[in-house]
Scaffold this motif. Structure first.
Motif, mmCIF file in Angstrom:
data_model
loop_
_atom_site.group_PDB
_atom_site.id
_atom_site.type_symbol
_atom_site.label_atom_id
_atom_site.label_comp_id
_atom_site.label_asym_id
_atom_site.label_seq_id
_atom_site.Cartn_x
_atom_site.Cartn_y
_atom_site.Cartn_z
ATOM 1 N N GLY A 87 0.817 -1.209 0.000
ATOM 2 C CA GLY A 87 0.000 0.000 0.000
ATOM 3 C C GLY A 87 0.845 1.251 0.000
ATOM 4 O O GLY A 87 0.570 2.214 -0.729
ATOM 5 N N ARG A 88 1.867 1.285 0.843
ATOM 6 C CA ARG A 88 2.737 2.467 0.892
ATOM 7 C C ARG A 88 3.439 2.688 -0.440
ATOM 8 O O ARG A 88 3.590 3.827 -0.900
ATOM 9 C CB ARG A 88 3.776 2.284 2.002
ATOM 10 C CG ARG A 88 4.675 3.520 2.188
ATOM 11 C CD ARG A 88 5.571 3.353 3.391
ATOM 12 N NE ARG A 88 6.584 2.333 3.167
ATOM 13 C CZ ARG A 88 7.763 2.582 2.555
ATOM 14 N NH1 ARG A 88 8.030 3.789 2.121
ATOM 15 N NH2 ARG A 88 8.648 1.621 2.416
ATOM 16 N N LEU A 89 3.828 1.582 -1.080
ATOM 17 C CA LEU A 89 4.517 1.710 -2.361
ATOM 18 C C LEU A 89 3.583 2.275 -3.427
ATOM 19 O O LEU A 89 3.992 3.078 -4.279
ATOM 20 C CB LEU A 89 5.051 0.340 -2.799
ATOM 21 C CG LEU A 89 6.129 -0.266 -1.886
ATOM 22 C CD1 LEU A 89 6.450 -1.680 -2.330
ATOM 23 C CD2 LEU A 89 7.390 0.590 -1.891
ATOM 24 N N TRP A 90 2.310 1.877 -3.349
ATOM 25 C CA TRP A 90 1.331 2.417 -4.303
ATOM 26 C C TRP A 90 1.129 3.903 -4.080
ATOM 27 O O TRP A 90 1.024 4.680 -5.034
ATOM 28 C CB TRP A 90 0.029 1.642 -4.198
ATOM 29 C CG TRP A 90 -1.074 2.232 -5.052
ATOM 30 C CD1 TRP A 90 -2.169 2.874 -4.608
ATOM 31 C CD2 TRP A 90 -1.112 2.266 -6.470
ATOM 32 N NE1 TRP A 90 -2.932 3.304 -5.663
ATOM 33 C CE2 TRP A 90 -2.289 2.936 -6.848
ATOM 34 C CE3 TRP A 90 -0.279 1.809 -7.479
ATOM 35 C CZ2 TRP A 90 -2.649 3.146 -8.163
ATOM 36 C CZ3 TRP A 90 -0.650 2.022 -8.794
ATOM 37 C CH2 TRP A 90 -1.827 2.683 -9.134
ATOM 38 N N GLN A 91 1.091 4.304 -2.845
ATOM 39 C CA GLN A 91 0.940 5.730 -2.550
ATOM 40 C C GLN A 91 2.131 6.518 -3.078
ATOM 41 O O GLN A 91 1.984 7.635 -3.592
ATOM 42 C CB GLN A 91 0.788 5.921 -1.047
ATOM 43 C CG GLN A 91 -0.527 5.386 -0.499
ATOM 44 C CD GLN A 91 -0.629 5.530 1.005
ATOM 45 O OE1 GLN A 91 0.335 5.951 1.677
ATOM 46 N NE2 GLN A 91 -1.796 5.187 1.548
ATOM 47 N N THR A 92 3.322 5.943 -2.943
ATOM 48 C CA THR A 92 4.522 6.622 -3.469
ATOM 49 C C THR A 92 4.418 6.805 -4.969
ATOM 50 O O THR A 92 4.718 7.874 -5.513
ATOM 51 C CB THR A 92 5.779 5.799 -3.133
ATOM 52 O OG1 THR A 92 5.870 5.634 -1.726
ATOM 53 C CG2 THR A 92 7.028 6.481 -3.664
ATOM 54 N N LEU A 93 3.952 5.749 -5.637
ATOM 55 C CA LEU A 93 3.818 5.830 -7.086
ATOM 56 C C LEU A 93 2.766 6.846 -7.479
ATOM 57 O O LEU A 93 2.947 7.620 -8.435
ATOM 58 C CB LEU A 93 3.470 4.432 -7.652
ATOM 59 C CG LEU A 93 3.333 4.337 -9.165
ATOM 60 C CD1 LEU A 93 4.642 4.719 -9.857
ATOM 61 C CD2 LEU A 93 2.928 2.914 -9.571
ATOM 62 N N CYS A 94 1.649 6.892 -6.744
ATOM 63 C CA CYS A 94 0.600 7.873 -7.049
ATOM 64 C C CYS A 94 1.114 9.294 -6.850
ATOM 65 O O CYS A 94 0.700 10.229 -7.550
ATOM 66 C CB CYS A 94 -0.619 7.620 -6.161
ATOM 67 S SG CYS A 94 -1.513 6.102 -6.629
#
Length: 914
Positions: A94-101
């Motif tokens: 989840g954190r990695l997805w937020q970083t990408l967003c």
């Protein structure tokens, strides 16, 4: 990029369109699929370069087998700057997805992931989830995935759970031949068409292999593409092939290498199903192997041969596949393939070629296959192949007796294919191994034959005497050794006299020491020494043939009997004896009677008088010999070429031997006689007389005085007569007639009468000539002798002005000469006819002048390269008619093949168009 990507315009256009789409705020997943080496990475790099040029942020990851087991390692590569280049922990998706967003909020982003099939499981799951959301954000996900048919089924692909609307998939195909050739010319401009085509084949549609090959070929302009990787430097091409195999997996690599190994033997399956053979040899699933062969053919790595069997596109590609494969595993593959082929009923030589590369098998079936293949090769006249099989057979575990027999067979065949020195060493080794008496005799006879043929006659006889000394208590084998000694002594004048003296004494005082074969040799000796008429000789020979004979001695008896029967003009009986002897004789064993039988077969063909048939026999007769001097069949070849008017060919045949190195054998005397006939036809009477007299001197030194073997006196008498030395000519002819009457066959007596009649002249000469013609006309073995007798009679009639009788004799001579192909005598008869004042000579039966208008027209078209069908269409004839005319033209021109037409027509003075 240094070079534009070829045949990739559609995929690059798609990527460019998706890049514009992501700039508008809507993303997509683009999956680039393709086989190893087709350029997936190159396309991905082109996409990232285009994206960066359009202001799109690019995040990259390249998957590898080393990181497959590290969770989220691929995602860590993509987001490395934001993570401080630390590997993310499981559960941080989840954190990695937020970083990408967060990146996407700042502007469009392209995620480029190469070789997604090697990604760790957690990263693949994360990317799949990301793909489900990219259509609602400024994220473009471009991944490459290996898509190739391998033996082991591949895992599920990245997109198998995604709806099609989220994915755009493109399969990157191999380069076509035209694109690959254009790339070669662009990278290596000096490359010629042949080298370019070779590069294209060796690359098999793979840009990876093509670039690697061009790198290796740098600095070698104009040289052909090699067949082996050893000729490449620095080795980028084999390294690329090794990388392809590694990516394909161990099962696929094993099948690929097995196919390459089988292809090396030129029999990837033979008549068997290639997929089934490969599967059994490599231990793979047959259905998967079938699919793999189909897929590799579609990709271009494999190409079907004319029989439809799969083969690698280029020998260099095959060699690269084998590079680095341990020798032990190669041998094991060949061993398994051989056993599989044997069980499936493949041809014996197909199996044997695998055994040759398998190393020692240690199983009875392998030895059986090699021996059967050797026998087949010998029967088909391929001694070199048989030698290879027998050499390999010696690597198998063998009992001493079998090893001895194999060494004897191998040495016998090496005498022909590898030379006398190698054969003698091999046979000497066999002679020192323990063996049964009969096997020792076979080896001793083979070794003695090899030594005598090599000029070491005394050594050969010593070997046979030692072998005889070891046969105490075995009378039949001992007699065979003595017979072989007598026959081989023909190679040396002094040894021959000594051996036959002992043989005569033994036959008189101890007949059991000689046996039927030895007594037959004494009959032969008496016949050539002028001591026995043909009638008595044949009575004795037939009586000896009726006696029980040991199988070891039977070839000697049959060979000797056939020669005597041929001299006695019993040609049908002689032919039967020759065929019996050849059928009895094992061609894989060196034996003096094999050569003798082949020689007698040529004598029979010559005696029958059909020169064309004689030349066919000489062309088809295989002689197992390696002696440096000419043989009796070589003498017949020269004589036949002279009689058919092919003097240039006869001269080439005569010049093919160094008579100074020739062994002291009766065949050399026959060859001297033949060369004398050639020299006489060439207009060199002095040289011809020298050859005839030297032949006679050498014959007399051997006690061979009968004209049944070589009629040198008649030939010398004709030369003396032509030189005006009538008295010397008459003396030679009278001596010939005296000896001919001892043997008393029509052929020998008629020939002597002909020459004596010509030398005598007048009415007495006419009487002698008439006797010669009458005798030869009724003789079964007169053959060609009747033609010169008719010419001589015709000329004597001319001398006394009996023109009508002269013309009759000369016309018959011309007709007979034409029927038998005796061009030289046909010309002599025609010249004499013209001297007689005949208004028209006999119609030529040979040469271009004998061709009809239709035959000449068809022969010229065939010489120009037209097929029978084309000639038939052009001349509005039936194809069968064309074939008939061509067959007749071949006969008249004295040729056997279409390729000889142009030379034959030109040789006879007929211009050939074009």
């Amino acid at each position: 990029m240094a070079q534009p990507l070829r045949e990739r315009a559609d995929v690059l256009a798609l990527l460019a369109a998706e890049a514009e789409r992501v700039r508008g705020g809507s993303g997509r997943l683009v999956l680039l699929r393709g086989a190893t080496g087709t350029g997936r990475t190159a396309v991905l790099e082109a996409a990232t370069a285009h994206a960066e040029d359009r202001g799109i942020r690019v995040l990259r990851a390249r998957c590898s087998p080393q990181e497959t087991g590290v969770p989220l390692s691929t995602v860590g590569q993509l987001l490395a700057p934001a993570l401080g280049f630390a590997c993310p922990e499981p559960g941080e998706g989840g954190r990695l997805w937020q970083t990408l967003c967060g990146y996407a909020a700042e502007g469009p982003v392209l995620l480029a992931v190469d070789d997604i099939h090697l990604a760790d499981h957690a990263s693949r799951r994360w990317l799949v989830e990301a793909a489900r959301r990219v259509d609602r954000s400024a994220l473009l996900l471009v991944v490459t995935e290996r898509s190739q048919y391998d033996i082991d089924p591949p895992p599920a692909g990245l997109t198998h759970t995604l709806p099609p609307s989220l994915v755009r998939t493109r399969t990157i195909a191999p380069l076509g031949d035209a694109a690959a050739a254009a790339l070669v010319r662009a990278v290596r401009p000096p490359a010629g068409p042949d080298r370019t085509a070779d590069c294209v084949r060796a690359a098999a549609g793979s840009p990876l292999l093509l670039h690697a090959l061009l790198e290796d070929l740098h600095g070698t302009p104009g040289q052909p593409v090699p067949d082996t990787c050893a000729a490449l430097y620095p080795g980028a091409y084999p390294a690329a092939v090794a990388w392809w195999l590694e990516n394909a997996g161990p099962a696929t690599a094993e099948v690929a290498r097995t196919l390459a190994a089988l292809e090396q033997t030129r029999t990837p399956g033979g008549d068997l199903d290639p997929a089934e053979l490969l599967a059994e040899t490599a231990g793979a699933d047959p259905d998967r192997v079938t699919g793999w062969l189909t897929a590799m053919t579609r990709l271009g790595l494999l190409r079907p041969d004319p029989a439809g069997r799969p083969r690698y596109a280029h020998p260099l590609l095959r060699d690269a596949v084998l590079t680095g494969w341990p020798a032990a595993r190669r041998r094991a593959a060949h061993r398994r393939a051989a056993h599989a082929m044997l069980r499936r009923g493949a041809r014996v030589e197909t199996v044997a070629r695998q055994v040759l590369r398998a190393g020692p098998v240690g199983r009875p079936w392998a030895l059986r296959v090699l021996r059967d293949a050797a026998t087949l090769a010998v029967d088909e006249g391929r001694p070199e192949a048989a030698v290879g099989y027998l050499r390999r057979a010696l690597d198998e575990p063998l009992p001493a007796g079998l090893r001895q027999r194999l060494l004897t067979e191998l040495g016998s065949l090496e005498y022909v294919s590898a030379g006398a020195a190698s054969a003698i060493a091999r046979l000497a080794e066999a002679l020192h191994l323990p063996a049964e008496p009969r096997d020792r005799v076979r080896t001793a006879v083979a070794l003695g034959t090899a030594l005598a043929g090599h000029g070491e006659v005394r050594t050969a006889l010593r070997v046979l005497r030692r072998a005889e000394g070891g046969l105490a208590g075995h009378p039949e084998p001992a007699r065979t050794v003595r017979t072989a000694s007598a026959l081989l002594s023909d190679h040396d004048q002094g040894q021959r006299q000594e051996t036959y003296r002992w043989l005569r004494e033994a036959a008189e005082h101890s007949p059991d020491q000689v046996g039927p074969a030895g007594r037959a040799l004494l009959v032969r000796y008496a016949a050539t020494a002028g001591l026995m008429p043909a009638r008595d000789a044949m009575e004795r020979i037939r009586a000896l043939l009726a006696e029980p004979t040991d199988p070891l001695a039977e070839p000697f008896l049959l060979g000797t009997a056939a020669a005597v029967a041929q001299w006695a003009d019993e040609l049908d009986e002689a032919e039967r004896l020759v065929e019996r002897g050849l059928a009895l004789h094992r061609l894989s064993l060196l034996h003096p009677t094999h050569h003798a039988l082949v020689s007698t077969r040529a004598d029979i063909a010559a005696a029958r008088g059909d020169l064309r048939r004689l030349l066919e026999v000489l062309a088809d007769g295989a002689e197992l010999r390696a002696a440096p001097g000419p043989s009796n069949t070589d003498a017949h070849r020269v004589l036949a070429l002279v009689h058919t008017g092919r003097l240039a060919e006869a001269r080439r045949a005569a010049d093919g031997f160094d008579l100074g190195r020739a062994p002291d054998h009766w065949e050399l005397n026959r060859f001297l006689y033949a060369r004398g006939v050639l020299r006489a036809a060439e207009g060199d009477p002095a040289g011809a007389l020298h050859d005839f007299l030297e032949c006679g001197r050498r014959q007399a030194a051997r006690d061979v005085v009968s004209p049944v073997v070589t009629p040198w006196r008649t030939a010398a008498a004709e030369l003396r007569l032509a030189a005006g030395l009538t008295r010397e000519a008459v003396a030679l002819a009278e001596e010939e007639l005296r000896l001919a009457r001892v043997w008393d066959t029509p052929r020998t007596v008629g020939r002597a009468l002909r020459v004596l009649g010509a030398a005598t002249g007048g009415r007495r000469g006419l009487e002698l000539a008439a006797q010669a013609v009458r005798m030869l006309r009724a003789a079964p073995g007169a053959g060609l002798e009747l033609i010169p007798a008719l010419i001589a009679q015709g000329r004597q009639f001319l001398a006394v002005r009996e023109l009508s009788h002269a013309r009759d004799a000369l016309r018959e001579a011309a007709e007979r000469a034409e029927r038998t192909g005796a061009v030289r005598w046909a010309a002599l008869a025609g010249a004499a006819l013209r001297e007689s004042g005949a208004r028209r000579t006999a119609v030529p039966g040979t040469g271009s002048d004998a061709l009809t208008v239709s035959e000449r027209r068809i022969a010229r078209l065939a010489a120009d390269g037209r097929t029978n069908a084309e000639i038939a269409d052009l001349l509005h004839l039936a194809r069968r008619t064309v074939e008939t005319h061509l067959t007749s033209a071949y006969r008249k021109l004295g040729i056997r093949r279409r390729a000889e037409l142009r030379d034959a027509l030109g040789r006879d003075g007929t211009a050939v168009p074009g």
